[in-house]
Each structure stands twice: as C-alpha cells, then as structure tokens.
Design a protein around this motif. Structure first.
Motif, PDB file in Angstrom:
ATOM      1  N   ARG A   1       0.919  -1.375   0.095  1.00  0.00           N
ATOM      2  CA  ARG A   1       0.593   0.367   0.089  1.00  0.00           C
ATOM      3  C   ARG A   1       0.831   1.027   0.007  1.00  0.00           C
ATOM      4  NH1 ARG A   1      -4.923  -1.385   4.390  1.00  0.00           N
ATOM      5  NH2 ARG A   1      -6.116  -3.245   3.107  1.00  0.00           N
ATOM      6  N   ASN A   2       1.903   0.768   0.291  1.00  0.00           N
ATOM      7  CA  ASN A   2       3.058   2.111   0.472  1.00  0.00           C
ATOM      8  C   ASN A   2       2.979   2.278  -1.258  1.00  0.00           C
ATOM      9  OD1 ASN A   2       2.329   2.205   3.081  1.00  0.00           O
ATOM     10  ND2 ASN A   2       4.574   1.239   3.214  1.00  0.00           N
ATOM     11  N   LEU A   3       3.370   1.888  -2.341  1.00  0.00           N
ATOM     12  CA  LEU A   3       3.680   1.508  -3.025  1.00  0.00           C
ATOM     13  C   LEU A   3       3.005   2.787  -4.253  1.00  0.00           C
ATOM     14  CD1 LEU A   3       5.015  -1.463  -4.208  1.00  0.00           C
ATOM     15  CD2 LEU A   3       6.332   0.421  -3.506  1.00  0.00           C
ATOM     16  N   PRO A   4       3.173   3.390  -4.882  1.00  0.00           N
ATOM     17  CA  PRO A   4       2.490   5.157  -5.457  1.00  0.00           C
ATOM     18  C   PRO A   4       1.768   3.702  -6.702  1.00  0.00           C
ATOM     19  CG  PRO A   4       4.983   5.649  -5.926  1.00  0.00           C
ATOM     20  CD  PRO A   4       4.610   4.122  -4.922  1.00  0.00           C
ATOM     21  N   ARG A   5       1.001   4.927  -7.218  1.00  0.00           N
ATOM     22  CA  ARG A   5       0.040   4.095  -8.104  1.00  0.00           C
ATOM     23  C   ARG A   5      -0.043   4.545  -9.594  1.00  0.00           C
ATOM     24  NH1 ARG A   5      -5.126   0.891  -5.290  1.00  0.00           N
ATOM     25  NH2 ARG A   5      -4.082  -0.258  -3.988  1.00  0.00           N
ATOM     26  N   LEU A   6       0.203   4.047 -10.550  1.00  0.00           N
ATOM     27  CA  LEU A   6       0.190   5.294 -11.576  1.00  0.00           C
ATOM     28  C   LEU A   6      -1.048   5.363 -12.051  1.00  0.00           C
ATOM     29  CD1 LEU A   6       2.725   3.042 -14.198  1.00  0.00           C
ATOM     30  CD2 LEU A   6       2.643   5.380 -13.574  1.00  0.00           C
ATOM     31  N   PRO A   7      -1.770   6.464 -12.602  1.00  0.00           N
ATOM     32  CA  PRO A   7      -2.814   6.697 -12.859  1.00  0.00           C
ATOM     33  C   PRO A   7      -3.277   5.651 -14.076  1.00  0.00           C
ATOM     34  CG  PRO A   7      -2.362   8.553 -13.276  1.00  0.00           C
ATOM     35  CD  PRO A   7      -0.715   7.531 -12.963  1.00  0.00           C
ATOM     36  N   ALA A   8      -4.827   5.161 -13.837  1.00  0.00           N
ATOM     37  CA  ALA A   8      -5.338   4.108 -15.283  1.00  0.00           C
ATOM     38  C   ALA A   8      -5.147   4.200 -16.130  1.00  0.00           C
ATOM     39  CB  ALA A   8      -7.261   3.720 -15.272  1.00  0.00           C
ATOM     40  N   ASP A   9      -5.100   5.484 -16.644  1.00  0.00           N
ATOM     41  CA  ASP A   9      -5.566   5.449 -17.824  1.00  0.00           C
ATOM     42  C   ASP A   9      -3.321   5.906 -18.450  1.00  0.00           C
ATOM     43  OD1 ASP A   9      -4.140   7.813 -17.001  1.00  0.00           O
ATOM     44  OD2 ASP A   9      -4.862   9.244 -18.032  1.00  0.00           O
ATOM     45  N   CYS A  10      -2.864   6.073 -18.103  1.00  0.00           N
ATOM     46  CA  CYS A  10      -1.467   5.696 -17.744  1.00  0.00           C
ATOM     47  C   CYS A  10      -0.969   3.852 -18.039  1.00  0.00           C
ATOM     48  CB  CYS A  10      -0.280   6.379 -16.674  1.00  0.00           C
ATOM     49  SG  CYS A  10      -0.280   8.179 -16.847  1.00  0.00           S
ATOM     50  N   LEU A  11      -1.348   3.785 -17.239  1.00  0.00           N
ATOM     51  CA  LEU A  11      -1.824   1.478 -17.285  1.00  0.00           C
ATOM     52  C   LEU A  11      -2.115   1.278 -18.438  1.00  0.00           C
ATOM     53  CD1 LEU A  11      -2.342   1.204 -13.429  1.00  0.00           C
ATOM     54  CD2 LEU A  11      -0.278   1.102 -14.154  1.00  0.00           C
ATOM     55  N   GLU A  12      -2.679   1.810 -18.652  1.00  0.00           N
ATOM     56  CA  GLU A  12      -3.226   1.234 -19.628  1.00  0.00           C
ATOM     57  C   GLU A  12      -2.350   1.221 -21.239  1.00  0.00           C
ATOM     58  OE1 GLU A  12      -8.146   1.147 -22.190  1.00  0.00           O
ATOM     59  OE2 GLU A  12      -7.898   2.406 -20.487  1.00  0.00           O
ATOM     60  N   ASN A  13      -2.051   2.608 -21.489  1.00  0.00           N
ATOM     61  CA  ASN A  13      -1.277   3.018 -22.526  1.00  0.00           C
ATOM     62  C   ASN A  13      -0.103   2.591 -22.686  1.00  0.00           C
ATOM     63  OD1 ASN A  13      -2.825   5.041 -23.677  1.00  0.00           O
ATOM     64  ND2 ASN A  13      -2.126   6.649 -22.089  1.00  0.00           N
ATOM     65  N   ILE A  14       0.485   1.845 -21.410  1.00  0.00           N
ATOM     66  CA  ILE A  14       1.593   1.095 -21.256  1.00  0.00           C
ATOM     67  C   ILE A  14       1.300  -1.020 -21.408  1.00  0.00           C
ATOM     68  CG2 ILE A  14       3.350  -0.096 -19.659  1.00  0.00           C
ATOM     69  CD1 ILE A  14       2.522   2.633 -17.671  1.00  0.00           C
ATOM     70  N   PHE A  15      -0.243  -1.424 -20.854  1.00  0.00           N
ATOM     71  CA  PHE A  15      -0.526  -2.422 -21.258  1.00  0.00           C
ATOM     72  C   PHE A  15      -0.683  -2.475 -22.673  1.00  0.00           C
ATOM     73  CE2 PHE A  15      -2.162  -2.613 -16.391  1.00  0.00           C
ATOM     74  CZ  PHE A  15      -0.697  -2.752 -16.033  1.00  0.00           C
ATOM     75  N   LYS A  16      -1.292  -2.430 -23.647  1.00  0.00           N
ATOM     76  CA  LYS A  16      -1.332  -1.481 -24.861  1.00  0.00           C
ATOM     77  C   LYS A  16      -0.395  -1.831 -25.745  1.00  0.00           C
ATOM     78  CE  LYS A  16      -5.439   1.675 -25.308  1.00  0.00           C
ATOM     79  NZ  LYS A  16      -5.191   3.278 -25.478  1.00  0.00           N
ATOM     80  N   TYR A  17       0.750  -2.463 -25.481  1.00  0.00           N
ATOM     81  CA  TYR A  17       2.288  -2.139 -25.780  1.00  0.00           C
ATOM     82  C   TYR A  17       2.372  -3.915 -25.750  1.00  0.00           C
ATOM     83  CZ  TYR A  17       3.615   2.405 -26.564  1.00  0.00           C
ATOM     84  OH  TYR A  17       3.772   3.884 -27.344  1.00  0.00           O
ATOM     85  N   LEU A  18       0.891  -4.321 -24.857  1.00  0.00           N
ATOM     86  CA  LEU A  18       1.670  -5.946 -24.313  1.00  0.00           C
ATOM     87  C   LEU A  18       0.465  -6.606 -25.195  1.00  0.00           C
ATOM     88  CD1 LEU A  18       2.067  -5.800 -20.930  1.00  0.00           C
ATOM     89  CD2 LEU A  18       4.056  -6.396 -22.451  1.00  0.00           C
ATOM     90  N   SER A  19      -0.325  -6.332 -26.053  1.00  0.00           N
ATOM     91  CA  SER A  19      -1.801  -6.933 -26.466  1.00  0.00           C
ATOM     92  C   SER A  19      -1.383  -8.324 -27.021  1.00  0.00           C
ATOM     93  CB  SER A  19      -2.001  -5.659 -27.366  1.00  0.00           C
ATOM     94  OG  SER A  19      -2.457  -4.907 -27.897  1.00  0.00           O
ATOM     95  N   ASP A  20      -0.274  -8.294 -27.829  1.00  0.00           N
ATOM     96  CA  ASP A  20       0.368  -9.413 -28.212  1.00  0.00           C
ATOM     97  C   ASP A  20       0.777 -10.644 -27.562  1.00  0.00           C
ATOM     98  OD1 ASP A  20      -0.677  -8.894 -31.035  1.00  0.00           O
ATOM     99  OD2 ASP A  20       0.988  -7.964 -31.289  1.00  0.00           O
ATOM    100  N   ASP A  21       0.721 -10.211 -26.485  1.00  0.00           N
ATOM    101  CA  ASP A  21       1.736 -10.585 -25.068  1.00  0.00           C
ATOM    102  C   ASP A  21       1.037 -11.525 -23.880  1.00  0.00           C
ATOM    103  OD1 ASP A  21       3.486 -12.235 -23.489  1.00  0.00           O
ATOM    104  OD2 ASP A  21       4.672 -10.028 -23.599  1.00  0.00           O
ATOM    105  N   THR A  22      -0.333 -11.906 -24.513  1.00  0.00           N
ATOM    106  CA  THR A  22      -1.169 -12.429 -23.248  1.00  0.00           C
ATOM    107  C   THR A  22      -0.518 -13.077 -22.670  1.00  0.00           C
ATOM    108  OG1 THR A  22      -1.027 -14.695 -25.098  1.00  0.00           O
ATOM    109  CG2 THR A  22      -3.390 -12.955 -25.360  1.00  0.00           C
ATOM    110  N   ASP A  23       0.566 -13.652 -22.189  1.00  0.00           N
ATOM    111  CA  ASP A  23       1.618 -14.629 -21.325  1.00  0.00           C
ATOM    112  C   ASP A  23       1.783 -13.146 -19.781  1.00  0.00           C
ATOM    113  OD1 ASP A  23       1.121 -16.773 -21.567  1.00  0.00           O
ATOM    114  OD2 ASP A  23       2.739 -17.041 -22.274  1.00  0.00           O
ATOM    115  N   SER A  24       1.916 -12.660 -20.437  1.00  0.00           N
ATOM    116  CA  SER A  24       2.558 -10.935 -19.562  1.00  0.00           C
ATOM    117  C   SER A  24       1.340 -10.578 -19.659  1.00  0.00           C
ATOM    118  CB  SER A  24       3.135 -10.134 -20.872  1.00  0.00           C
ATOM    119  OG  SER A  24       5.287 -10.849 -20.977  1.00  0.00           O
ATOM    120  N   LEU A  25       0.168  -9.823 -20.089  1.00  0.00           N
ATOM    121  CA  LEU A  25      -0.613  -9.467 -19.273  1.00  0.00           C
ATOM    122  C   LEU A  25      -1.946 -10.028 -18.238  1.00  0.00           C
ATOM    123  CD1 LEU A  25      -2.949  -8.685 -22.554  1.00  0.00           C
ATOM    124  CD2 LEU A  25      -1.576  -6.952 -20.447  1.00  0.00           C
TER     125      LEU A  25
END
Length: 508
Positions: free
Chosen positions: A24-48
């Motif tokens: 809980r002490n770790l800072p969290r990225l906003p949801a829109d930033c996380l989504e932009n990052i995860f989009k780069y993994l669209s073809d890597d379903t194991d990592s997702l």
C-alpha cells in the motif's frame, strides 16, 4: 490467452479468490497511464495474465485489453488453441440470457446443469462489453464448441447449428457496447434488442448482397459512421444494401466481389455514385459489377485495386474515367483489358500517383511500353515511389529517363515481354544492371525481376560493388524463367548479404 482463460475463470467468477496485491506504500500510476502501457503487450497474453494478478485496478484494465480481441489465439500451439476455445465458449454460455436459454430449450438444445454451475451462473463482469470485432469465423468456432459440450448425436448437431449460431450472434449484439468490425449475419435486428447500442459506431462491415433487404434497411437506421464495407459476394442488386451505402456519411473504402461475368447492380451503383465526397478507395474483385458511369463520379478516389480473375474486360469502365487524385493503381490480375487503358488512366492523374503495380499477367505489347513510360515521366515524376516497368531494348533510353526523373522511387519491379528469345543472345541482365549501377534512383531500396532475365556473375558483381557505396541496403527478389541464377551468382549474392549490402534476397 489460454492461461488467462483457464487460470482466471475461477478468479472472475468467485470473489473469494484474491489477486496478488502490491504494498500500500507504493505509488500508483493513474489508470489511463497503465492502460497505455498495457496496450504495448496486446500480443503478449502471457505477460498480460501476470499483470492481471497484481491488483484489482490492474485486473480491470487488463480485462478490457484481453477481451477487445479474445480470438487472437491462432498463433498458440494446437492444444492451447483447443483449450482456449473451450474456455471462451463456457464463458459465453455463462452470459446467455434466460430468454435465450429458454428459446434454445424449446428447440431441443438444453444446456446441462454441469455447465451452468454456480461458478459460471453469475459472472461479475460483462466481458463482451469490451469486444470490438465479430466475424462468422469466430461464431462458427464457438458454435462447434458449444454443441460439443452438449450430449447429442452428430445429426442433431447439424440440425441445431443455425439455431445456436443465431443465438450466439444475438448475444454479442446484446452484450457488446461498441463493435467496430462486424461480419453481418442475416438475422432481423428487431430480434437483437441491443443492436442499436452495439452497432451505432460500427466502422467496418463485411456482408453479402444475398442478405435480406430488410436487414440492411434496419442497419441503415443505426449505422451512419461506417468507413469500410466489403461485399462478398455482390451477386444481387439489393435495395436495402443500396440504402445502407447511400446513408453513410464517412464511407472511405468499398470492396465488391462479383461472381458473374457482365453482371451489373444499378441500384448499388447509383448509391456508390453519391459518395464522391468521402470515398477514396475502391477494390473490384473477379468481375466488375458497377455501372460504367459510376467511377466517373468518384473523382476523389486515391486507391483503385483490380483483381479480375474472370475474362471480363474493364474497357468500358475505365476508358473515360478521370482520377486526378489517384495515389495507388494496383492491378493484381487482368488478362483482357487493353494496356493502353491503364496508360490513359495514369495520364489523367496530377502528380499524385505513389504506386503503380500492374501484374505480369496483363498483356503488354512492345509498342505500348514507350507511351506507358512517358505517361509516368510526365505525370508522376515527383510523387512515384513504386512502379512496374516492362523492359525492351528499344526503350532503354526511356527507362533511363524515368529513373532519373523519378528520384523518389523506392521499389522497381522489372518485367519482360512474353516473347520467344534466343537464350544465348539475350543480355537484358547486363543492360539493366549497368543502367541501375549508373542511374538508379537515390531512394531505391527494393528491386525485383520477373520473367525472362539472364544474369551473368560478372555483371552482377559490378552492380553490387557500386551499390556497396550506398548507405541503404537493397532488398532483391529474382523470379525468372526459363533462365536461372548460376551457383556463382548465388554465392556472390550471399557474400554481399553477409556484408550488409543486401538487406534480403529471394529467388525462384
């Protein structure tokens, strides 16, 4: 995908299973930033899948990405593909409404209680709300898996296929919030209460002209933002389909595939004629079914693709059209249309053509090459990046002028005429390699030879030595007959590939 479907089915349908959580002490990225990052993994379903188990926020974002295209499993090993399709089907069954289940039951398709278990009866998420595409190929796979889960004979399965297919189709239209791609099934939209919401912003539609006119009329009231329509086959002049086409405000691309020679669709042709402000790409496959007048209204066309595998000539369609903004002329196959028609078409452009690809199946006469080359020099010298050129010794200087004038050329395909030549005297390989060594366009990176080319290792060596001084490596493809490349030529080419002078090489 298979790990996600198998290992998370329990997690998503049973709230007692907790995902891994971060401190809980770790800072969290906003949801829109996380989504932009995860989009780069669209073809890597194991990592997702790994990301999905971090915490609830990551889970919610990853689920949206995974279910945009849950069908992306063809690259997986065979066992994983089979397992994944079964899991997808079980998840879809859990989303079927009670009304659909009753309809299936009345028609002899009852889902066993084992499938509709407590785990699958109340999914905590409507996964289909994230799905963006639906084709009949996926529906057929789900239908097969669906029927395999239910005990019945093969004869019964064949009888129930259409019923199950329609219920799956209705499920998607009811549950998907915003489909972007749809392969249309002939099911009345009045039977799909969620169609208005799911299809309002449809961008790409694949259909056939044999679907009932009423279905297209219903669709024309819902879909006003379609950008691409693919009609295969276009073997019927459908009033409802014509209305749908005419109602589109942003239609950019249209593909028509017609099975019948000399068949025309005047209603659809008239609808296409009204799209002059938006339509920029038209693809005509097998036979041309639109009226000769139609293309004359489409002055903003930028891409014209023809693949006329039948024997119909496009002479009447193309002889008098004017396409000043044409950027891509792609003639994949056409054995009948006189070649001068394409030369005249090129002459109507206003320095806009970037690609001229005319397949070697087109019939070209020796006396037609020079007018063709000069139309390119006069109309395309500044814009052209890709071109097909027929070689003949009497147009050597014209080809040289073209390569000097068209400095932006990146790809050149050299073709030979269908003439019988003396194999011992034919030296076109030496001539063209010598010309390329001295006058190749500065941006050339892709060179292809098709037809009756005869290459000598000495001439090839001289050309590659000159090319070595260029900064950009060359892609080379050689598809020649009846001549072939000698072993010395192949060894030389491999040496220059290792040295980085050639980026790639292929030959037949």
């Amino acid at each position: 995908m298979n790990k996600y479907l198998i290992k998370t089915s329990t997690f998503f349908f049973n709230d007692s299973v907790k995902p891994y959580s971060c401190s809980r002490n770790l800072p969290r990225l906003p949801a829109d930033c996380l989504e932009n990052i995860f989009k780069y993994l669209s073809d890597d379903t194991d990592s997702l899948y790994s990301c999905l188990l971090v915490n609830r926020l990551w889970c919610q974002i990853v689920i949206r990405i995974l279910w945009r295209n849950p069908w992306n499993i063809d690259s997986k090993p065979k066992y994983n593909r089979i397992t994944s399709w079964t899991c997808i089907t079980r998840t879809l069954i859990s989303l079927i409404s009670d009304a659909s289940k009753q309809s299936l039951k009345r028609n002899g398709v009852e889902i066993p209680p084992l499938i509709v278990s407590s785990q699958l009866s109340s999914p905590i998420c409507n996964y289909l709300e994230f799905c963006k595409s639906l084709s009949l190929k996926e529906i057929h796979k789900v239908r097969r898996e669906f029927l395999d889960l239910i005990p019945m004979s093969n004869i019964e399965k064949v009888y129930k296929e259409d019923l199950v297919e329609k219920e799956i189709y209705k499920l998607f239209l009811e549950r998907c919030y915003s489909l972007k791609y749809l392969q249309l099934l002939d099911v009345p939209l009045t039977d799909c209460p969620g169609a208005t919401s799911s299809l309002s912003y449809l961008c790409e539609l694949e259909c056939n002209a044999n679907i009932s006119s009423k279905t297209f009329l219903e669709l024309s009231k819902i879909c006003l933002h379609i950008q691409i329509i693919n009609i295969n086959p276009c073997d019927k002049d459908n009033k409802g389909l014509a209305t749908l086409i005419k109602s589109q405000k942003y239609l950019k691309e249209l593909k028509l595939q017609c099975s019948y020679r000399d068949f025309k669709v005047p209603l659809i042709s008239n609808a296409i004629s009204t799209l002059s402000d938006t339509l920029i790409c038209i693809r005509l496959i097998r036979n041309i079914c639109i009226s000769p007048e139609t293309l004359r209204y489409l002055s903003n066309i930028k891409t014209l693709e023809l693949d006329l595998s039948e024997t119909q000539s496009s002479h009447d369609i193309l002889k008098s059209i004017n396409l000043p903004n044409l950027e891509i002329l792609d003639v994949k196959f056409d054995e009948v249309t006189p070649f001068y028609i394409y030369t005249n078409l090129i002459s109507t452009t206003k320095n806009s053509l970037k690609k001229i690809n005319i397949n070697h199946w087109c019939s070209v006469l020796n006396e037609e090459i020079r007018p063709y080359l000069h139309s390119i020099i006069n109309q395309c010298s500044k814009s052209l990046q890709y071109v097909t050129i027929w070689f003949s010794q009497n147009v050597f200087l014209d080809i040289k002028q073209l390569m000097i004038s068209c400095n932006n050329l990146k790809t050149i395909i050299f073709e030979t005429l269908d003439e019988n030549v003396d194999e011992d005297e034919y030296d076109n390989g030496r001539i063209i390699l010598n010309l390329l060594g001295k006058s190749a366009p500065r941006n050339l990176i892709d060179l292809r030879f098709n037809g009756k080319w005869n290459f000598d290792v000495t001439d090839l060596h001289e050309f590659l030595k000159i090319w070595k001084h260029r900064k950009t490596p060359l892609s080379l493809r050689v598809d020649i007959y009846p001549f072939t490349l000698s072993r010395e030529c192949i060894n030389l080419i491999n040496k220059y590939r290792e040295d980085g002078v050639l980026k790639s090489f292929s030959w037949c």
